[in-house]
Design a protein around this motif. Structure first.
Motif, PDB file in Angstrom:
ATOM      1  N   UNK A  91       0.789  -1.066   0.102  1.00 28.22           N
ATOM      2  CA  UNK A  91      -0.069  -0.329  -0.068  1.00 28.22           C
ATOM      3  C   UNK A  91       0.906   1.241   0.023  1.00 28.22           C
ATOM      4  N   UNK A  92       0.629   2.398  -0.513  1.00 32.09           N
ATOM      5  CA  UNK A  92       1.052   3.826  -0.284  1.00 32.09           C
ATOM      6  C   UNK A  92       0.111   4.761   0.103  1.00 32.09           C
ATOM      7  N   UNK A  93       0.590   5.718   0.657  1.00 27.07           N
ATOM      8  CA  UNK A  93      -0.309   6.586   1.290  1.00 27.07           C
ATOM      9  C   UNK A  93       0.669   7.808   1.707  1.00 27.07           C
ATOM     10  N   UNK A  94      -0.086   8.998   1.485  1.00 27.48           N
ATOM     11  CA  UNK A  94       0.249  10.594   1.946  1.00 27.48           C
ATOM     12  C   UNK A  94      -0.487  10.649   3.129  1.00 27.48           C
ATOM     13  N   UNK A  95       0.032  10.910   4.315  1.00 25.59           N
ATOM     14  CA  UNK A  95      -0.892  11.020   5.529  1.00 25.59           C
ATOM     15  C   UNK A  95      -0.543  12.074   6.269  1.00 25.59           C
ATOM     16  N   UNK A  96      -1.606  13.014   6.586  1.00 23.89           N
ATOM     17  CA  UNK A  96      -1.770  14.162   7.805  1.00 23.89           C
ATOM     18  C   UNK A  96      -0.839  15.152   7.278  1.00 23.89           C
ATOM     19  N   UNK A  97      -0.352  15.169   6.396  1.00 19.69           N
ATOM     20  CA  UNK A  97       0.309  16.551   6.133  1.00 19.69           C
ATOM     21  C   UNK A  97       1.379  16.464   4.848  1.00 19.69           C
TER      22      UNK A  97
END
Length: 241
Positions: A60-66
């Motif tokens: 999985x990939x993600x850019x999170x919270x900022x």
């Protein structure tokens, strides 16, 4: 009488590839906390529930919270973690206003839990991506407070017949947009985004905007999606659905 027919043709090859091991089936853990009350999934792993006793996991990939994320011209394969909250192929996660957030011209193939997710993020761009063999909603706009995102000229193809299950997947946090009840090429909880020129082939629903609610997750009780303004929605094509 002759009729004009044409198929969706997409290019799934890219020079840059994000790949992982083959999918793994893992056992559930009944001690894990629930992420959203009533949805029976956990952020911390595979939670035992009435709808699952195991989970199928890939990368999985993600850019999170900022910050911001920009992924272009990339192939993402063997991704998604069915039954685990927040584990998807491409994921904007609660980035607030992020006009520099871009997913463009990527190829997402063979996912066990959705394809591209926009969650708690506004003003992002997701365009000219292609999806093939993605289980659940291929493009997913999550909580109902996502505003002004542009989702344009994407193509999502399900290769499976509906009587064989289609691209539905059980055991996720969404009993509508992912499962055989209402699996969708494009699923959203709010209409206040720009959905332009997308093409969805062979899904149960080409597009499903479920606006009869008050949001979910951190947006729960803070929005009224039934009366939300409608963004620019035009030029989309849904066929064989």
């Amino acid at each position: 009488e002759a009729i004009l027919q044409s198929a969706e043709v997409v290019n799934l090859s890219r020079n840059v590839v994000i790949s992982g091991d083959d999918f793994e089936e893992i056992s559930c853990d009944s001690s894990l906390p629930e992420a959203i009350p009533g949805e029976q999934t956990s952020l911390e792993g595979c939670r035992c529930a009435s709808i699952r006793n195991s989970c199928t996991v890939g990368l999985h990939t993600a850019q999170m919270l900022g910050g911001s994320a920009r992924i272009e011209n990339t192939r993402i394969e063997k991704c998604g973690q069915r039954g685990i909250e927040g584990k998807y192929c491409l994921h904007f996660h609660q980035l607030k206003a992020c006009p520099s957030c871009i997913f463009r011209n990527n190829a997402i193939e063979t996912s066990q839990q959705r394809g591209l997710i926009i969650h708690g993020t506004h003003l992002s761009t997701s365009e000219t991506n292609v999806f093939y063999n993605v289980r659940g909603a291929n493009i997913y706009i999550e909580d109902g407070n996502e505003l002004g995102n542009t989702v344009s000229y994407n193509v999502a193809i399900c290769p499976w017949r509906y009587d064989e299950g289609g691209c539905s997947v059980p055991g996720t946090s969404n009993s509508q947009g992912d499962t055989s009840l209402n699996q969708a090429g494009l699923y959203a909880v709010t209409p206040t985004n720009n959905l332009i020129g997308n093409r969805m082939a062979n899904h149960f629903n080409g597009m499903f905007i479920e606006v009869n609610g008050i949001g979910r997750g951190p947006a729960y009780g803070k929005v009224c999606t039934r009366y939300a303004p409608v963004g620019r929605i035009e030029g989309n094509v849904f066929h064989s659905n």
